[in-house]
Structures are given as structure tokens and as C-alpha cells.
Design a protein around this motif. Sequence first.
Motif, mmCIF file in Angstrom:
data_model
loop_
_atom_site.group_PDB
_atom_site.id
_atom_site.type_symbol
_atom_site.label_atom_id
_atom_site.label_comp_id
_atom_site.label_asym_id
_atom_site.label_seq_id
_atom_site.Cartn_x
_atom_site.Cartn_y
_atom_site.Cartn_z
ATOM 1 N N ALA A 66 60.140 42.291 47.327
ATOM 2 C CA ALA A 66 58.723 42.095 47.035
ATOM 3 C C ALA A 66 58.554 41.041 45.964
ATOM 4 N N VAL A 67 57.499 40.240 46.107
ATOM 5 C CA VAL A 67 57.064 39.329 45.057
ATOM 6 C C VAL A 67 55.603 39.638 44.770
ATOM 7 N N SER A 68 55.184 39.359 43.552
ATOM 8 C CA SER A 68 53.815 39.676 43.155
ATOM 9 C C SER A 68 53.044 38.430 42.788
ATOM 10 N N ASP A 69 51.722 38.540 42.883
ATOM 11 C CA ASP A 69 50.816 37.437 42.546
ATOM 12 C C ASP A 69 49.558 38.050 41.938
ATOM 13 N N PRO A 70 49.120 37.576 40.754
ATOM 14 C CA PRO A 70 47.966 38.162 40.090
ATOM 15 C C PRO A 70 46.668 37.400 40.312
ATOM 16 N N GLY A 71 46.608 36.570 41.342
ATOM 17 C CA GLY A 71 45.442 35.721 41.536
ATOM 18 C C GLY A 71 44.210 36.468 42.007
ATOM 19 N N ASP A 72 43.057 35.830 41.846
ATOM 20 C CA ASP A 72 41.780 36.337 42.345
ATOM 21 C C ASP A 72 41.706 36.045 43.834
ATOM 22 N N VAL A 73 41.753 37.099 44.657
ATOM 23 C CA VAL A 73 41.829 36.885 46.096
ATOM 24 C C VAL A 73 40.544 36.276 46.658
ATOM 25 N N ALA A 74 39.448 36.380 45.921
ATOM 26 C CA ALA A 74 38.213 35.747 46.376
ATOM 27 C C ALA A 74 38.220 34.238 46.172
ATOM 28 N N ASP A 75 39.228 33.727 45.487
ATOM 29 C CA ASP A 75 39.461 32.289 45.370
ATOM 30 C C ASP A 75 40.331 31.887 46.560
ATOM 31 N N GLU A 114 23.698 38.905 40.160
ATOM 32 C CA GLU A 114 25.120 38.695 39.930
ATOM 33 C C GLU A 114 25.971 39.844 40.472
ATOM 34 N N ASP A 115 25.408 41.061 40.486
ATOM 35 C CA ASP A 115 26.162 42.188 41.028
ATOM 36 C C ASP A 115 26.198 42.148 42.558
ATOM 37 N N TRP A 116 25.129 41.681 43.168
ATOM 38 C CA TRP A 116 25.155 41.459 44.616
ATOM 39 C C TRP A 116 26.220 40.415 44.961
ATOM 40 N N ASP A 117 26.162 39.273 44.271
ATOM 41 C CA ASP A 117 27.053 38.160 44.588
ATOM 42 C C ASP A 117 28.524 38.513 44.345
ATOM 43 N N ALA A 118 28.808 39.220 43.256
ATOM 44 C CA ALA A 118 30.197 39.540 42.923
ATOM 45 C C ALA A 118 30.836 40.443 43.973
ATOM 46 N N VAL A 119 30.102 41.453 44.422
ATOM 47 C CA VAL A 119 30.654 42.390 45.401
ATOM 48 C C VAL A 119 30.833 41.723 46.753
ATOM 49 N N ILE A 120 29.846 40.943 47.181
ATOM 50 C CA ILE A 120 29.973 40.221 48.446
ATOM 51 C C ILE A 120 31.151 39.252 48.376
ATOM 52 N N ARG A 121 31.293 38.577 47.250
ATOM 53 C CA ARG A 121 32.365 37.585 47.093
ATOM 54 C C ARG A 121 33.744 38.224 47.219
ATOM 55 N N VAL A 122 33.982 39.300 46.473
ATOM 56 C CA VAL A 122 35.316 39.901 46.474
ATOM 57 C C VAL A 122 35.665 40.471 47.845
#
Length: 305
Positions: A66-75, A114-122
Motif C-alpha cells: 500500500a501507498v498513501s496520498d493525503p491530497g484533496d480528492v476534490a482537486d 459555502e456549505d452547499w458548494d463544499a459538500v457538492i464539491r467533495v
Amino acid sequence: MGSLDGRVAIVTGAGRGIGASISRMFAEQGARLVLNDLGAHPDGTGGDAGPAQEIAEQIKGLGGEAVSDPGDVADTATGRRLVDLAIGNYGRLDVVVNVAGILRDRMIFNLPDEDWDAVIRVHLRGHYSTIKPAAAYWREQRNPDGHYRIINFTSDSALQGSPGQPNYAAAKMGIIGLTASLANGLARYGVTANAIAPGAATRLTATVPGDKQLGEHPADEQVMSPDNIAPIVTYLAGTESDWLSGRTIGASGYEVRLWNTPEVVETVSSDGPWDLDDLAAKVAKSFRPKADGLPPSIFMAQLPK
């Protein structure tokens, strides 16, 4: 031999809860893994490379890979990197499991932009982020018998209409539509796509008010363990599940359910342009016996009497 011997999988949200349970079972069954987790708080803020790295180290300590990655998956750059990590480290990619998600619960009249956008984004962009490069890779393989798998995560909140989660419900229902599109569009390339609607006690469910939480008692905690979601995901990730695609599967405790696919249940028609009174009469006569009031839902008990 394990059911996933030789297979390579990406798992997002792999550092805790359901994602961690899936990652451990995948490793037990022989999969080689790319584990992604931003390590954020349940609302998506912050970040910590530790959770994904810890699960990867656990797996390697037991002889897995296994390898790990801490990136933001929405990016979308993160999604591309995860696919490159799988191919670069293991020479192939067979399975993508999209678990990562956040909650920012509010009733619709109190929900900030911002809460709408953040949840949709992720949730939605987070799925797109991994699926696009994975699908491009599988298309290049030109292997209709590749046993490639996309396993997305939806929620009963979408399927049954959680009143305090309009952003989350919208995102999760979008994932069902995305999954159906993928199943139809990618079948020719040897890809199946399914969605899991889980019920488990996790960090996210712990943010729900106390009287509605899962796993309040020790017996409940065992039944509602995230470990109970992993077996059906592991089955879908294997090579024996080619027959199942475009579906939503519920998994909670010791039960696994096949959700229905939306279908027309009643139709009214006219010989020409509608007369409003005629339409009203026909709709009331034909539709009302099947659709009088809100549809059945686990959330109906929350409504005032």
C-alpha cells in the motif's frame, strides 16, 4: 489465495471508518492499494496525512502492499495523481472505490452558499476526480474482459430524503445518476459501476444529534461497525461480479439490499393538448392511490404530527 490477488485498487476516504475497513479487507484478499485521505474534519476543514499513512503502514506490517496520498480528492490533480501512483507502483489499475465525503448539515432555509458548494464539491467532483483518469486508462487498455470496477458511495439520505441534509442528499443522488451513466458508457471497455448506500457508525454519523445516532449501545456498535460494509465492496471489486452493474446496493449491519431502479409506475394520457381540468382529474384518479402524501421514508418519524 484471496479474491483480489493481483488486483490494484484506489480507495479514497481510506484513513478512517468505512474506507479504512475496505482497505484492510482488500489487503487481506490480496489487493495492492493506493490509499487517499485528506485527513480533514467531518466538515472538510483541516488536513492530516497521518490517517491514510497509518492504514498503509498497518497493511504493509501484515505483508501487504500500500501507498498513501493525503491530497484533496476534490482537486482533479489529486485524482490524476492517484491513478498515476497505481500504474507507476503496480503497473496497472483495476478498481476505484470512492468513499471520501463530508457533512455540513443544515435545513435548507439555513444553508449557506459555502456549505452547499463544499459538500457538492467533495462528493461529486471528488468522484469525477478519480473516475475520469481511471476511465481514460481503461479505455486505452481495449480489454472488454478487463473486470474493471468503479464502486461509488451514495446514501440513504438521498434515497429517502433526509430533511436536514439537502446538500448531502443532492450530492449523493447525483452519484446514483453518475453511476448509471458510467455503467452504460463504460461497459464496452470491461468496466462495471455500482453505488453503495451504507449504514454504519462512523465519524460522520457521530455528528448527527444523539437521539438519531447509529451504534449507541455495545451490541449496536458491533452490528453497525464499518467492517460490515467491506465484504460487499470486496465482492464487487473481484472478477466474479461482472453481471452486476448500474445498481445501488444498500449495506447496513448484517444486511445487504438491492435498491430498485426508478421506473414509471403509472401513466395518464390525452388525445391532444391537455385540458387542465381533464389533466387534474386523471392525475388525481390515477396517481393519488399510489402517491398520496410523502413517499415512505425512515425520516418520516421526524415530521411533526
